[in-house]
Design a protein around this motif. Structure first.
Motif, PDB file in Angstrom:
ATOM      1  N   PHE A 133       0.815  -1.215   0.000  1.00  0.00           N
ATOM      2  CA  PHE A 133       0.000   0.000   0.000  1.00  0.00           C
ATOM      3  C   PHE A 133       0.854   1.272   0.000  1.00  0.00           C
ATOM      4  O   PHE A 133       0.316   2.378   0.023  1.00  0.00           O
ATOM      5  N   ALA A 134       2.163   1.127  -0.023  1.00  0.00           N
ATOM      6  CA  ALA A 134       3.040   2.295  -0.060  1.00  0.00           C
ATOM      7  C   ALA A 134       2.916   3.005  -1.402  1.00  0.00           C
ATOM      8  O   ALA A 134       2.652   2.380  -2.440  1.00  0.00           O
ATOM      9  N   ALA A 135       3.133   4.322  -1.390  1.00  0.00           N
ATOM     10  CA  ALA A 135       3.087   5.089  -2.634  1.00  0.00           C
ATOM     11  C   ALA A 135       4.263   4.743  -3.533  1.00  0.00           C
ATOM     12  O   ALA A 135       4.150   4.809  -4.764  1.00  0.00           O
ATOM     13  N   HIS A 136       5.391   4.379  -2.943  1.00  0.00           N
ATOM     14  CA  HIS A 136       6.567   4.016  -3.726  1.00  0.00           C
ATOM     15  C   HIS A 136       7.518   3.229  -2.849  1.00  0.00           C
ATOM     16  O   HIS A 136       7.556   3.419  -1.629  1.00  0.00           O
ATOM     17  N   ILE A 137       8.285   2.350  -3.480  1.00  0.00           N
ATOM     18  CA  ILE A 137       9.295   1.555  -2.786  1.00  0.00           C
ATOM     19  C   ILE A 137      10.620   1.762  -3.497  1.00  0.00           C
ATOM     20  O   ILE A 137      10.693   1.722  -4.732  1.00  0.00           O
ATOM     21  N   TYR A 147      11.665  -8.641  -5.157  1.00  0.00           N
ATOM     22  CA  TYR A 147      10.952  -9.057  -3.943  1.00  0.00           C
ATOM     23  C   TYR A 147       9.551  -8.435  -3.903  1.00  0.00           C
ATOM     24  O   TYR A 147       8.576  -9.109  -3.532  1.00  0.00           O
ATOM     25  N   TRP A 148       9.441  -7.174  -4.303  1.00  0.00           N
ATOM     26  CA  TRP A 148       8.149  -6.475  -4.235  1.00  0.00           C
ATOM     27  C   TRP A 148       7.293  -6.700  -5.470  1.00  0.00           C
ATOM     28  O   TRP A 148       6.070  -6.869  -5.354  1.00  0.00           O
ATOM     29  N   LYS A 155       5.390  -2.243 -11.266  1.00  0.00           N
ATOM     30  CA  LYS A 155       6.775  -1.854 -11.512  1.00  0.00           C
ATOM     31  C   LYS A 155       6.970  -0.342 -11.501  1.00  0.00           C
ATOM     32  O   LYS A 155       8.051   0.153 -11.172  1.00  0.00           O
ATOM     33  N   ASN A 156       5.931   0.416 -11.851  1.00  0.00           N
ATOM     34  CA  ASN A 156       6.078   1.873 -11.859  1.00  0.00           C
ATOM     35  C   ASN A 156       6.073   2.473 -10.453  1.00  0.00           C
ATOM     36  O   ASN A 156       6.260   3.680 -10.295  1.00  0.00           O
ATOM     37  N   LYS A 157       5.877   1.622  -9.448  1.00  0.00           N
ATOM     38  CA  LYS A 157       5.953   2.077  -8.059  1.00  0.00           C
ATOM     39  C   LYS A 157       7.201   1.566  -7.355  1.00  0.00           C
ATOM     40  O   LYS A 157       7.312   1.657  -6.124  1.00  0.00           O
ATOM     41  N   VAL A 350       6.397  11.342  -6.472  1.00  0.00           N
ATOM     42  CA  VAL A 350       5.443  10.827  -5.493  1.00  0.00           C
ATOM     43  C   VAL A 350       4.568  11.955  -4.941  1.00  0.00           C
ATOM     44  O   VAL A 350       3.368  11.781  -4.722  1.00  0.00           O
ATOM     45  N   ALA A 351       5.160  13.121  -4.734  1.00  0.00           N
ATOM     46  CA  ALA A 351       4.446  14.235  -4.115  1.00  0.00           C
ATOM     47  C   ALA A 351       3.289  14.740  -4.979  1.00  0.00           C
ATOM     48  O   ALA A 351       2.292  15.258  -4.450  1.00  0.00           O
ATOM     49  N   VAL A 352       3.381  14.598  -6.303  1.00  0.00           N
ATOM     50  CA  VAL A 352       2.349  15.161  -7.173  1.00  0.00           C
ATOM     51  C   VAL A 352       1.307  14.128  -7.591  1.00  0.00           C
ATOM     52  O   VAL A 352       0.380  14.448  -8.319  1.00  0.00           O
TER      53      VAL A 352
END
Length: 353
Positions: A133-137, A147-148, A155-157, A350-352
């Motif tokens: 559920f994270a916005a980005h890793i 792993y993710w 993949k875009n996250k 991520v901020a936008v």
């Protein structure tokens, strides 16, 4: 636009993740368009390396890093700091951050991935579930990215950013002759690092080489490791606690040995490459990515200690550093400025969203 980036990490004890977290905060806090914040539970050996007057710091007082009440303590800290992005490092902080975002839905949450493999237990499995559920890793290796993505994260996250070469500018020292060379391991004394096989290999190599051996670090296997060395009754293997000034030892032209079973991006390997030290390394993807497929001093993680000792002896007797040519090219771009810019680009995306 000025971004408020809050790092959340449990402690600054021994470990590559902690060193890299400090290095990244230091480079980002020097930028005028970033406000760096920090929430942590404990100090540690690497905390003093942080340029603290450039960072807004809140320490959460708790009896345990795994206390569920830390979720509420983290939420209270976030209300004070009001970050745009919460960037969590290490497992306990990842889990608490996942729950804290539920009460701060406008805040973006990111995870730093510093490894590529975890035990099958509830703590790591909970983190693996919540991390989706994270916005980005941001992993520091392709294996960490896998792993993710294998767990359903698009993949875009997921964006791989390698470690900062912390040895940049520290390696221009005169080196002693090979007669004074040490053979060393420095790192966590944990199963992941395959330290019991390493100690057994050191014992075998110590019988054949008139050289000092050092095992430097702390961890859950330290007592067992000490027994291996003690029972072998060889006099040239020394065990020491972790030293934050490890670069002084790296500057003495040692042979560095790492038999890790898995890694993220291994700091110690990068640092020893920068110092021009020959490395004996386990043949795992993370080491091959840095040292190259044709590097001559690989061993298998489960090789017989006598066979590993033979490779250590060969590395010890080498006089040149030509074997490091591929590795030097690999680390040439790992400057603090380049890595900091890569992270900043991710933060802005991520901020936008």
């Amino acid at each position: 636009m000025t971004l408020r980036i809050c790092f959340a990490i449990s402690s600054f004890g021994q470990g590559g993740a902690q060193k890299q977290c400090v290095a990244l905060m230091n480079v980002l806090s020097s930028r005028p368009d970033i406000i760096v914040q920090l929430i942590h539970f404990e100090g540690g050996i690497n905390f003093d390396a942080l340029v603290q007057d450039r960072v807004e710091i809140l320490r959460i007082n708790t009896k345990s890093q795994y206390d569920p009440c830390n979720i509420f303590r983290l939420v209270a800290a976030l209300k004070r700091l009001q970050p745009d992005i919460l960037f969590s490092w290490l497992h306990a902080s990842d889990v608490f951050s996942a729950f804290s975002r539920l009460v701060r839905p406008k805040m973006r949450w990111m995870i730093a991935e510093r490894d590529s493999h975890y035990p099958d237990n509830w703590r790591y499995n909970l983190r693996a579930y919540l991390g989706r559920f994270a916005a980005h890793i941001v992993p520091n290796s392709e294996k960490g990215a896998d792993y993710w993505t294998h767990r359903g994260v698009p993949k875009n996250k997921v964006t791989v950013v390698s470690n900062i070469n912390l040895a940049t500018g520290s390696q221009n020292v005169s080196k002693p002759t090979s007669a004074t060379r040490k053979i060393i391991y420095a790192g966590r004394i944990e199963p992941q690092k395959n330290v019991l096989n390493l100690a057994a290999a050191f014992v075998e190599a110590a019988k054949a080489l008139d050289a000092p051996f050092k095992i430097i670090g702390d961890g859950t296997l330290r007592g067992e490791l000490s027994d291996v060395v003690k029972n072998a009754a060889v006099g040239n293997i020394e065990m020491c606690a972790y030293d934050a000034n490890i670069f002084a030892l790296y500057g003495q032209n040692p042979i560095y040995v790492s038999l890790s079973r898995h890694e993220g991006t291994p700091n110690a390997i990068i640092e020893n490459i920068a110092f021009g030290n020959i490395i004996v390394a386990s043949r795992i993807p993370e080491h091959i990515g840095l040292l190259g497929p044709d590097y001559p001093y690989y061993v298998g993680v489960d090789d017989d200690p006598a066979d590993i000792a033979s490779v250590i002896k060969s590395a010890y007797e080498t006089q040149g550093t030509q074997a490091l040519s591929f590795a030097r090219s690999q680390i040439s771009q790992l400057t603090s400025e380049a890595v900091g810019t890569a992270y900043l680009n991710i933060f802005r995306k991520v901020a936008v969203r």
